[in-house]
Design a protein around this motif. Structure first.
Motif, mmCIF file in Angstrom:
data_model
loop_
_atom_site.group_PDB
_atom_site.id
_atom_site.type_symbol
_atom_site.label_atom_id
_atom_site.label_comp_id
_atom_site.label_asym_id
_atom_site.label_seq_id
_atom_site.Cartn_x
_atom_site.Cartn_y
_atom_site.Cartn_z
ATOM 1 N N GLY A 83 -37.185 -5.649 -12.280
ATOM 2 C CA GLY A 83 -36.076 -6.220 -11.819
ATOM 3 C C GLY A 83 -35.576 -7.696 -12.558
ATOM 4 O O GLY A 83 -34.894 -8.382 -11.860
ATOM 5 N N ASN A 84 -37.008 -8.356 -13.485
ATOM 6 C CA ASN A 84 -36.141 -9.474 -13.979
ATOM 7 C C ASN A 84 -36.942 -9.489 -15.211
ATOM 8 O O ASN A 84 -37.996 -8.810 -15.550
ATOM 9 N N ARG A 138 -44.595 -21.406 0.137
ATOM 10 C CA ARG A 138 -46.017 -21.328 -1.257
ATOM 11 C C ARG A 138 -45.901 -19.547 -2.239
ATOM 12 O O ARG A 138 -46.056 -19.974 -3.793
ATOM 13 N N LEU A 139 -45.933 -18.880 -1.749
ATOM 14 C CA LEU A 139 -45.512 -17.683 -2.495
ATOM 15 C C LEU A 139 -44.146 -17.323 -3.326
ATOM 16 O O LEU A 139 -44.474 -17.411 -4.674
ATOM 17 N N ARG A 140 -42.930 -17.763 -2.681
ATOM 18 C CA ARG A 140 -41.815 -18.287 -3.220
ATOM 19 C C ARG A 140 -42.494 -19.296 -4.402
ATOM 20 O O ARG A 140 -41.670 -18.707 -5.237
ATOM 21 N N SER A 141 -42.557 -20.071 -4.373
ATOM 22 C CA SER A 141 -42.957 -20.631 -5.265
ATOM 23 C C SER A 141 -43.848 -20.830 -6.655
ATOM 24 O O SER A 141 -43.829 -20.485 -7.572
ATOM 25 N N VAL A 142 -44.580 -19.627 -6.476
ATOM 26 C CA VAL A 142 -45.517 -19.041 -7.195
ATOM 27 C C VAL A 142 -44.842 -18.553 -7.980
ATOM 28 O O VAL A 142 -44.918 -17.882 -9.118
ATOM 29 N N GLU A 198 -40.525 -18.302 -13.893
ATOM 30 C CA GLU A 198 -39.827 -19.156 -14.143
ATOM 31 C C GLU A 198 -37.834 -18.808 -13.591
ATOM 32 O O GLU A 198 -37.362 -19.050 -14.648
ATOM 33 N N ILE A 199 -38.313 -18.540 -12.742
ATOM 34 C CA ILE A 199 -37.295 -18.213 -11.868
ATOM 35 C C ILE A 199 -36.552 -19.757 -10.940
ATOM 36 O O ILE A 199 -37.173 -20.627 -10.490
ATOM 37 N N PRO A 200 -35.224 -19.976 -11.400
ATOM 38 C CA PRO A 200 -34.663 -21.443 -10.501
ATOM 39 C C PRO A 200 -34.513 -21.031 -9.343
ATOM 40 O O PRO A 200 -34.877 -20.252 -8.633
ATOM 41 N N GLN A 221 -32.976 -16.173 -4.996
ATOM 42 C CA GLN A 221 -33.805 -15.379 -4.209
ATOM 43 C C GLN A 221 -35.141 -14.495 -5.099
ATOM 44 O O GLN A 221 -35.009 -14.524 -5.567
ATOM 45 N N VAL A 222 -36.314 -15.309 -3.778
ATOM 46 C CA VAL A 222 -37.157 -13.736 -4.923
ATOM 47 C C VAL A 222 -37.853 -12.735 -4.024
ATOM 48 O O VAL A 222 -38.325 -11.717 -4.254
#
Length: 80
Positions: free
Chosen positions: A29-30, A5-9, A15-17, A21-22
């Motif tokens: 950094g992005n 869920r954290l990665r999804s948020v 707006e990361i595909p 990796q996040v």
């Protein structure tokens, strides 16, 4: 699956595909993680996990890992 869920948020707020990796992502950094996106990310984290971050935490939220630490401090258990 809270970590998912954290990665999804992070992905939706910045707006990361999905294929990128996040987990090692850091502020600035992005190219999309600017100050406006930062506030959007904070709001999304608060909504998704039902927490309220204080000003120091908002400022300190400088990476995916730091977001995980802050959420855990609020009692959110982040496991795979």
């Amino acid at each position: 699956m809270e970590l998912g869920r954290l990665r999804s948020v992070f992905r939706s707020s910045l707006e990361i595909p999905n294929e990128l990796q996040v987990d090692d992502l850091e502020y600035r950094g992005n190219a999309k993680w600017d100050s406006l996106a930062h506030m959007s990310l904070v709001a999304a984290l608060e909504d998704e996990f039902g927490v309220m971050l204080d000003t120091d935490e908002v400022i300190d939220l400088s990476s995916f890992d730091r977001a995980r630490q802050i959420l855990e401090k609020h009692g959110v258990v982040l496991a795979e």
